[in-house]
Write an enzyme that holds these catalytic residues in place. Structure first.
Site, mmCIF file in Angstrom:
data_model
loop_
_atom_site.group_PDB
_atom_site.id
_atom_site.type_symbol
_atom_site.label_atom_id
_atom_site.label_comp_id
_atom_site.label_asym_id
_atom_site.label_seq_id
_atom_site.Cartn_x
_atom_site.Cartn_y
_atom_site.Cartn_z
ATOM 1 N N ARG A 175 0.836 -1.204 0.000
ATOM 2 C CA ARG A 175 0.000 0.000 0.000
ATOM 3 C C ARG A 175 0.871 1.254 0.000
ATOM 4 O O ARG A 175 0.567 2.226 -0.696
ATOM 5 C CB ARG A 175 -0.956 -0.007 1.193
ATOM 6 C CG ARG A 175 -2.045 -1.075 1.095
ATOM 7 C CD ARG A 175 -2.963 -1.035 2.304
ATOM 8 N NE ARG A 175 -3.791 0.151 2.320
ATOM 9 C CZ ARG A 175 -4.519 0.543 3.368
ATOM 10 N NH1 ARG A 175 -4.485 -0.156 4.491
ATOM 11 N NH2 ARG A 175 -5.272 1.623 3.302
ATOM 12 N N CYS A 234 -1.613 5.653 9.452
ATOM 13 C CA CYS A 234 -1.907 4.407 8.730
ATOM 14 C C CYS A 234 -2.931 4.753 7.657
ATOM 15 O O CYS A 234 -2.789 5.761 6.976
ATOM 16 C CB CYS A 234 -2.407 3.334 9.695
ATOM 17 S SG CYS A 234 -3.822 3.839 10.691
#
Length: 276
Positions: A175, A234
């Site tokens: 990611r 995050c």
């Protein structure tokens, strides 16, 4: 200490308030540890279920207001002297660490995360029940301010360019590199951020690594930067709290949480003044 083993919890069940932080309420209803109440990520630990919620303003899991969360803590029967243990089924990464951060940010000291989560509890012989735990509701938890540091998108824009500060993204490497993005509309990462996935905090047994191992993990990343000069994020401010917990276990407290995280950053002002 901020962690408790399953064996220690088993001997102390009668004297603690247990909170089950698994995201799916149907999992809780199907079976939870005796005495546990459910802490709902979307409704109680964030405002994600509120009407009009906009991830571009606070991310996918914005913090609730301080009075709202203080009232919820009281509704769980928790006061300043209550001993609390939190668990989920993912080593603290589902939402137990997020709830740990929120309770500690209230100033509550007696809060522990079950190391290894529900699997370790079951392995220690603790049963599951579908019975609802009794609770004596209290008034709002007495608190005047959040006591742990946070940063917003504007401060992140400044600190990412500051050589004396560091920005840590704890999403998976895929990611961070922009190779996949299962939750948000844009793949990639905030320029200048470092990457160390949150699950690196755990050993093969699903428990947190030792304080020494965690210091060895984060020392090279900090590279002399004080933890107070670090901000952690995050996707939506949930698993970042797992790394904040790991830093605390390592004896490196003080880093800030970017609550909005990538889910806010990649959406905010995209049409007018897009962030890099």
């Amino acid at each position: 200490m901020n962690l408790i083993s399953a064996s220690d919890l088993r001997s102390q069940l009668a004297s603690v308030r247990l909170l089950d932080a698994r995201p799916d309420s149907t999992d809780y209803a199907a079976g939870h540890l005796p005495g546990a109440l459910h802490a709902d990520l979307n409704r109680q630990l964030s405002t994600a279920s509120d009407p009009g919620h906009d991830p571009a303003r606070g991310g996918r899991h914005p913090l609730p207001s301080l009075p709202r969360f203080a009232a919820q803590v009281g509704a769980w029967g928790i006061g300043p002297a209550t001993r609390i243990v939190l668990y989920d089924a993912n080593g603290g990464g589902n939402a137990a660490a997020r709830l740990w951060w929120m309770l500690r940010a209230l100033g509550h000291e007696e809060v522990r995360v079950l190391d290894g989560g529900l699997p370790k509890a079951l392995g220690a012989g603790m049963p599951l029940t579908s019975d609802l735990a009794p609770v004596t509701t209290l008034g709002p938890y007495p608190v005047a301010r959040w006591q742990f540091p946070t940063v917003d998108a504007e401060e992140v824009e400044t600190l990412r360019k500051d050589p004396g500060r560091k920005l840590l993204d704890v999403r998976s490497q895929e990611r961070w590199r922009g190779e996949s993005e299962p939750f948000d509309p844009v793949a990639g990462h905030i320029p200048g951020s470092l990457n160390l996935p949150w699950n690196e905090n755990l050993g093969p047994d699903g428990c947190f690594k030792s304080p020494e191992a965690l210091r060895a993990l984060y020392g090279p990343l900090l590279d002399g930067t004080p933890p107070e000069r670090l901000a952690v994020h995050c996707g939506s401010g949930v698993t970042a709290c797992h790394t904040l917990l790991a830093l605390d276990v390592a004896g490196l407290p003080g880093a800030a949480l970017y609550v909005g995280s990538w889910s806010e950053w990649c959406r905010s002002d995209r049409d007018r003044d897009p962030r890099p």
